[in-house]
Design an enzyme around this catalytic site. Structure first.
Site, short mmCIF file in Angstrom:
data_model
loop_
_atom_site.label_atom_id
_atom_site.label_comp_id
_atom_site.label_asym_id
_atom_site.label_seq_id
_atom_site.Cartn_x
_atom_site.Cartn_y
_atom_site.Cartn_z
CG ASP A 191 41.63 49.51 -7.36
OD1 ASP A 191 40.81 50.07 -8.11
OD2 ASP A 191 42.53 48.74 -7.77
CE LYS B 213 51.26 45.79 -1.01
NZ LYS B 213 52.71 45.55 -0.80
NE ARG C 137 56.64 51.86 4.24
CZ ARG C 137 57.43 51.09 3.49
NH1 ARG C 137 56.91 50.09 2.78
NH2 ARG C 137 58.71 51.32 3.44
CG ASN D 167 50.46 55.67 2.28
OD1 ASN D 167 51.44 56.38 2.46
ND2 ASN D 167 50.56 54.42 1.86
CE LYS E 183 41.63 47.78 -11.02
NZ LYS E 183 42.24 47.18 -9.83
CB VAL F 254 51.35 44.58 3.87
CG1 VAL F 254 50.63 44.04 2.65
CG2 VAL F 254 52.85 44.61 3.65
CG HIS G 100 42.98 44.64 -14.84
ND1 HIS G 100 43.02 43.79 -13.76
CD2 HIS G 100 43.96 45.56 -14.59
CE1 HIS G 100 43.95 44.17 -12.91
NE2 HIS G 100 44.54 45.24 -13.40
CE1 TYR H 178 45.53 43.81 -9.54
CE2 TYR H 178 44.27 44.90 -7.83
CZ TYR H 178 44.96 44.95 -9.01
OH TYR H 178 45.11 46.15 -9.68
N1 LIG Z 1 44.84 48.91 -13.15
C1 LIG Z 1 46.07 48.46 -13.14
O1 LIG Z 1 46.58 47.94 -14.15
C2 LIG Z 1 46.87 48.57 -11.88
C3 LIG Z 1 48.23 48.27 -11.87
C4 LIG Z 1 48.94 48.41 -10.68
C5 LIG Z 1 48.29 48.83 -9.53
N2 LIG Z 1 46.94 49.08 -9.55
C6 LIG Z 1 46.21 49.51 -8.34
O2 LIG Z 1 46.90 50.59 -7.73
C7 LIG Z 1 47.20 50.26 -6.37
C8 LIG Z 1 48.46 50.94 -5.92
O3 LIG Z 1 49.53 50.66 -6.81
P1 LIG Z 1 50.80 49.75 -6.44
O4 LIG Z 1 50.42 48.82 -5.34
O5 LIG Z 1 51.30 49.15 -7.71
O6 LIG Z 1 51.89 50.82 -6.01
P2 LIG Z 1 52.00 52.01 -4.95
O7 LIG Z 1 50.77 52.13 -4.15
O8 LIG Z 1 52.51 53.19 -5.72
O9 LIG Z 1 53.21 51.53 -4.03
C9 LIG Z 1 53.12 50.40 -3.22
C10 LIG Z 1 54.54 50.08 -2.73
O10 LIG Z 1 55.05 51.15 -1.95
C11 LIG Z 1 55.29 50.76 -0.60
N3 LIG Z 1 54.73 51.83 0.25
C12 LIG Z 1 53.43 52.08 0.53
N4 LIG Z 1 53.29 53.18 1.28
C13 LIG Z 1 54.53 53.65 1.49
C14 LIG Z 1 55.02 54.77 2.19
N5 LIG Z 1 54.23 55.60 2.83
N6 LIG Z 1 56.38 54.97 2.19
C15 LIG Z 1 57.21 54.14 1.53
N7 LIG Z 1 56.78 53.06 0.83
C16 LIG Z 1 55.46 52.82 0.82
C17 LIG Z 1 54.57 49.42 -0.42
O11 LIG Z 1 55.30 48.56 0.43
P3 LIG Z 1 54.63 47.87 1.76
O12 LIG Z 1 53.37 47.19 1.35
O13 LIG Z 1 55.71 46.94 2.21
O14 LIG Z 1 54.41 49.02 2.70
C18 LIG Z 1 54.59 48.86 -1.84
O15 LIG Z 1 55.83 48.23 -2.10
C19 LIG Z 1 47.27 48.72 -6.41
O16 LIG Z 1 47.23 48.14 -5.12
C20 LIG Z 1 46.10 48.41 -7.29
O17 LIG Z 1 44.90 48.53 -6.56
C21 LIG Z 1 46.23 48.97 -10.72
#
Ligand SMILES: NC(=O)c1ccc[n+]([C@@H]2O[C@H](COP(=O)([O-])OP(=O)(O)OC[C@H]3O[C@@H](n4cnc5c(N)ncnc54)[C@H](OP(=O)(O)O)[C@@H]3O)[C@@H](O)[C@H]2O)c1
Length: 287
Positions: free
Chosen positions: A53, A240, A246, A250, A83, A242, A116, A58
């Site tokens: 995604d 997400k 993790r 996940n 998007k 890096v 988006h 981005y």
């Molecule tokens: N459509 C929209 O408006 C919108 C908005 C936001 C996001 N998104 C999409 O949704 C995806 C995911 O959302 P997000 O990146 O905002 O948040 P998320 O996936 O809920 O959380 C990512 C955060 O959690 C940490 N993390 C990941 N796996 C972990 C684990 N197993 N244990 C502890 N911490 C963990 C990551 O740090 P590290 O990287 O340091 O591990 C990062 O800081 C985005 O990448 C994007 O594709 C879409």
């Protein structure tokens, strides 16, 4: 592949209203620096993810495309979403922006293309002509599926009333602190799949005592039980990270289940708390 790790075939597919299917678990690349995105996406593909995604916003579409091309996988094996960025809602701008998205990805189609944000306070409140432009991309085959992101029921009502094509998905913020029951129910009623962004609330779920308790009961991590909760609710997720460990963690969601009481305890954490902007007022156009 590491021993004991699920392969890509383990990930269920969700059927969309246009006849296509989407892997229910993917990898999100928001806030991954372009210079790190080839490596991060390559790692996810190695681990078994087959759904990425990204978004024009981005700034890393090119690197996603490069990772897919270098993976040795056939293009058809990887589901890629991008998007439309907020500055390109007018139909001619959307056409140019979509051409650019395909050029950067170096693909001749995307699996899914989304608006988006609805931006209801911009463009004279007109997101319908933007949607009609995405319908063009769907009809010419360059967007296999089309959908929206951050649309509320009253935004969706307009698309459903004023155009001939319903979105295949609505990608919205969902996690145990923002369970979005009415909006998910609206999506379901209209045959729109829900994609849950920030599924682990940007990492916040790992500190919650109820989630830690459920994780202890099933011998998993807090992030895993929350991702499993989303899957059992039927939503699509793409966490997400890096960090390799993790990204593996996940993905390891298919050899345990949560019972009804565990599901209810996670759902009971709802406090309607957003980590991101409110779609009804968000009016940001990146400079
Ligand atoms: N459509 C929209 O408006 C919108 C908005 C936001 C996001 N998104 C999409 O949704 C995806 C995911 O959302 P997000 O990146 O905002 O948040 P998320 O996936 O809920 O959380 C990512 C955060 O959690 C940490 N993390 C990941 N796996 C972990 C684990 N197993 N244990 C502890 N911490 C963990 C990551 O740090 P590290 O990287 O340091 O591990 C990062 O800081 C985005 O990448 C994007 O594709 C879409």
């Amino acid at each position: 592949m590491m021993q004991g790790q699920p392969d890509a075939g383990t990930v269920p597919a969700i059927s969309l209203n246009d006849g296509h299917a989407i892997p229910q678990l993917g990898f999100g690349v928001f806030q991954i620096e372009p210079r790190d995105t080839v490596e991060a996406t390559t790692r996810a593909l190695e681990i078994g993810y087959r759904h990425i995604d990204t978004a024009e916003m981005y700034g890393n579409e090119q690197e996603v495309g490069r990772a897919v091309a270098r993976s040795g996988l056939d293009r058809s094996e990887v589901f890629v979403t991008s998007k439309l960025n907020n500055g390109f809602h007018r139909p001619d701008d959307a056409r140019t922006a979509f051409d650019e998205t395909l050029r950067r990805l170096a693909f001749d189609y995307v699996d899914l293309f989304l608006i988006h944000w609805p931006l209801p306070t911009l463009y004279d409140g007109d997101f319908v002509s933007t949607w009609q432009t995405l319908i063009e991309f769907h009809r010419d085959g360059r967007a296999r599926s089309i959908g929206v992101s951050n649309f509320q029921p009253h935004h969706l009502d307009r698309l459903l009333a004023e155009t001939e094509v319903a979105p295949a998905v609505n990608q919205i913020e969902v996690h145990p602190f923002l369970t979005q029951e009415p909006l998910r129910e609206f999506n379901r009623t209209h045959g729109i799949a829900t994609e849950a962004w920030s599924p682990i609330a940007r990492g916040k779920v790992v500190d919650d005592p109820v989630i830690i308790g459920v994780a202890g009961e099933v011998g998993r991590t807090p992030a895993q039980v929350v991702l499993r909760w989303h899957l059992q609710r039927g939503d699509v997720v793409f966490p997400k990270s890096v960090q390799r460990a993790r990204v593996e963690e996940n993905f390891a969601l298919f050899d345990f289940t949560l019972d009804d009481s565990q599901m209810d305890r996670l759902s009971g954490l709802n406090r309607n708390e957003r980590t991101g902007p409110d779609p009804d007022t968000f009016a940001f156009i990146p400079g």
